[in-house]
Design an enzyme around this catalytic site. Structure first.
Site, mmCIF file in Angstrom:
data_model
loop_
_atom_site.group_PDB
_atom_site.id
_atom_site.type_symbol
_atom_site.label_atom_id
_atom_site.label_comp_id
_atom_site.label_asym_id
_atom_site.label_seq_id
_atom_site.Cartn_x
_atom_site.Cartn_y
_atom_site.Cartn_z
ATOM 1 N N ARG A 1 0.797 -1.268 -0.040
ATOM 2 C CA ARG A 1 0.000 0.022 0.029
ATOM 3 C C ARG A 1 0.887 1.180 -0.079
ATOM 4 N NH1 ARG A 1 -2.304 3.219 4.440
ATOM 5 N NH2 ARG A 1 -3.716 4.250 3.705
ATOM 6 N N HIS B 1 -2.589 11.061 0.749
ATOM 7 C CA HIS B 1 -1.963 10.751 2.112
ATOM 8 C C HIS B 1 -1.283 12.041 2.576
ATOM 9 C CE1 HIS B 1 -0.687 7.355 4.988
ATOM 10 N NE2 HIS B 1 -0.234 8.611 5.415
ATOM 11 N N GLU C 1 -7.020 8.411 6.198
ATOM 12 C CA GLU C 1 -7.172 9.363 7.516
ATOM 13 C C GLU C 1 -7.571 10.787 7.206
ATOM 14 O OE1 GLU C 1 -3.732 8.915 9.794
ATOM 15 O OE2 GLU C 1 -3.848 6.798 9.939
ATOM 16 N N ASN D 1 -7.037 2.073 9.863
ATOM 17 C CA ASN D 1 -5.895 2.330 10.612
ATOM 18 C C ASN D 1 -5.979 2.376 12.111
ATOM 19 O OD1 ASN D 1 -4.918 2.670 8.056
ATOM 20 N ND2 ASN D 1 -4.450 4.708 8.219
ATOM 21 N N TYR E 1 -3.999 2.028 16.083
ATOM 22 C CA TYR E 1 -2.720 2.340 16.928
ATOM 23 C C TYR E 1 -3.004 2.187 18.291
ATOM 24 C CZ TYR E 1 -0.539 3.560 12.650
ATOM 25 O OH TYR E 1 0.066 3.381 11.385
ATOM 26 N N GLU F 1 -3.260 0.086 8.342
ATOM 27 C CA GLU F 1 -1.991 0.458 8.891
ATOM 28 C C GLU F 1 -2.076 -0.152 10.382
ATOM 29 O OE1 GLU F 1 -0.977 4.548 9.314
ATOM 30 O OE2 GLU F 1 -1.478 4.853 7.265
HETATM 31 O O1 IFM Z 1 2.773 7.920 9.917
HETATM 32 C C1 IFM Z 1 1.596 7.710 10.132
HETATM 33 C C2 IFM Z 1 0.715 7.667 8.593
HETATM 34 O O2 IFM Z 1 1.202 8.558 7.951
HETATM 35 C C3 IFM Z 1 -0.566 7.763 9.064
HETATM 36 N N1 IFM Z 1 -1.162 6.881 10.109
HETATM 37 C C4 IFM Z 1 -0.455 7.157 11.364
HETATM 38 C C5 IFM Z 1 0.955 6.596 11.013
HETATM 39 C C6 IFM Z 1 1.835 6.857 12.305
HETATM 40 O O3 IFM Z 1 1.437 8.056 13.012
#
Ligand code: IFM
Length: 482
Positions: A82, A126, A171, A300, A302, A379
């Site tokens: 990706r 992006h 995002e 995505n 985290y 992600e």
């Molecule tokens: O690096 C970023 C990415 O560009 C978008 N999502 C979160 C990642 C980590 O912060």
């Protein structure tokens, strides 16, 4: 950190394993072959905006190292890659003429991926908006959405059916609210109404671009969008804390999910933001344009967040639900008097809490709401301060993180979530936006002085996962065959 979830799970052969990057974060060559500045070139040159004054001018020089980087992907056994296309490389001013050299770069990248047996997953945006468009108001200007669709059409005509999956936006929450409300990302604007206009114009851009791609390549062309859907919990069952969570969910998730998937805005957002705007920038017919059938919804993930009803209408400097520290000017526009609480650890080098089962929860929640919409993790990963010692990078924390998050995906699938793939963020260490090169997300280490690439232990562990489709214990690091 150690792992908290079991090993040994096996995934089905059709589950897709990949990795992800983004143009401004890796390409470099900022002034070559006709590329002109994006908002990130401008922002990173503005004193005080990016840690250490870092820029993406050179990044990890991917623009000049495609054969080497594709060879690394092949060595890792990746099935899909990706990446994003830099709008200012293929259409330097964001409107009018296209740049053949810029387009050729992506044709060549796609051809090299296909030759290596890797499926190209393209993201059209992006975050690197051509600067001339920002000079006209950027995403707060409706015209940007139409120009984005023209650009998408050209890329679709150029790359055609070689692309496995088209993702319109990455995002949009970050583009709208970090870019135009808190201003911690480019273009660094702090204007709540502009941020809400940006929300709508990004949604519109998604719909128009998706339609342009389908127009060029056929109605069956697979389309997606990637959202950083926030997982937020209320600090207590008290109605005011539950309402605080509702406000965050609305402005962080629902303003994108509902128009894109259902063709409506959540009615609560109009009340939450009535003191800022009347939303008259939403025109008749826009919501119909925005809602386009998706092949898959990209997620995505985290970390998680926790909120309570607070006394102040501003962020408190603690990590927010997507891990970004809340700025003095909150990105959660309309969520008045909401306070983010510090999350219990462990935390990554970004100070983001590690909570793998938040991902299970998110996937299950989405699949219950939208049972016929497949999901993919576009992600997931973690940042650490990695170093190379004797030719190896022993990034055990990242291996543990990946182990537990992949298992969390499996647990969601056990409970019925339709998840089709997983893309680790990121393939290579890279420019981490306002944090510059300070924190590393790659499963491949990059020496920023020499551009030497070294596969980290996490890359080795991930390669084994892809090859065997089985979650090995995080202590089992198998070297790659040459
Ligand atoms: O690096 C970023 C990415 O560009 C978008 N999502 C979160 C990642 C980590 O912060």
């Amino acid at each position: 950190m150690t792992t908290t979830l079991p090993s040994g799970r096996q995934f089905a052969p059709d589950f897709l394993w990949g990795s992800a990057t983004a143009s401004y974060q890796i390409e470099g060559a900022a002034h070559e072959d006709g590329r002109l500045p994006s908002i990130w070139d401008t922002f990173s040159r503005t004193p005080g905006k990016v840690l250490n004054g870092d820029t993406g001018d050179v990044a990890v020089d991917h623009y000049h190292r495609v054969p080497q980087d594709v060879a690394i992907m092949k060595k890792l056994g990746l099935q899909a890659y990706r990446f994003s296309i830099a709008w200012p490389r293929v259409q330097p001013t964001g409107s009018g003429e296209f740049n053949k050299l810029g387009l050729d770069f992506y044709v060549d990248l796609v051809d090299q991926l296909l030759a290596a047996g890797i499926k190209p997953v393209v993201t059209l945006y992006h975050w690197d908006l051509p600067q001339p468009l920002e000079d006209e108001g950027g995403w707060a200007n409706r015209e940007t959405a139409y120009l984005f669709a023209d650009y998408a059409r050209k890329v679709a005509e150029t790359l055609g059916d070689k692309v496995f999956l088209w993702t319109t936006l990455n995002e949009p929450w970050c583009s709208a609210f970090l870019g135009y409300a808190s201003g911690v990302h480019a273009p660094g604007v702090m204007d709540d109404e502009a941020a809400l206009k940006a929300v709508h114009h990004l949604n519109l851009a998604h719909g128009l671009a998706a339609r342009a791609i389908k127009d060029v390549l056929g109605q069956d062309t697979p389309i997606s969008i990637t959202l950083n859907t926030h997982v937020t919990r209320a600090a207590s069952d008290a109605p005011e804390d539950v309402e605080a969570k509702r406000q965050i969910d609305t402005i962080a998730n629902e303003v994108f999910l509902r128009p894109v998937v259902e063709g409506v805005y959540p009615p609560e957002v109009f009340a939450d933001t009535a003191h800022i705007t009347d939303w008259s920038f939403v025109q008749d017919g826009d919501l119909e344009l925005i809602q386009v059938p998706l092949e898959v919804l990209g997620i995505n993930y985290y970390s998680t967040g926790r909120v309570k009803r607070g006394v102040a209408a501003v962020g408190n400097g603690e990590p927010g639900p997507d891990g970004h520290k809340s700025a003095p000017h909150t990105p959660f526009v309309g969520a008045t008097n909401v306070e983010f609480l510090p999350q219990p650890g462990p935390h990554t080098a970004m100070d983001w809490n590690i909570e793998p089962l938040g991902l299970t929860e998110l996937l299950l929640d989405l699949s219950k709401r939208y049972p016929s919409l497949p999901l993919a993790i576009t992600e997931n990963g973690s940042a650490w301060y990695d170093t190379v010692v004797d030719g190896r990078v022993h990034d055990q924390e990242r291996v543990d993180y990946l182990h537990d998050h992949v298992e969390a995906v499996g647990q969601a699938m056990d409970a019925g979530a339709d998840v089709r793939g997983y893309f680790v963020w990121s393939l290579l260490d890279n420019f981490e936006w306002a944090y510059g090169y300070d924190r590393r997300f790659g499963v491949v280490h990059v020496d920023y002085d020499t551009q030497v690439r070294t596969i980290k232990d996490s890359g080795l562990w991930y390669a084994n996962l892809v090859a065997t489709r089985t979650i090995a214990p995080s202590t089992e690091i198998t070297p790659l065959a040459d």
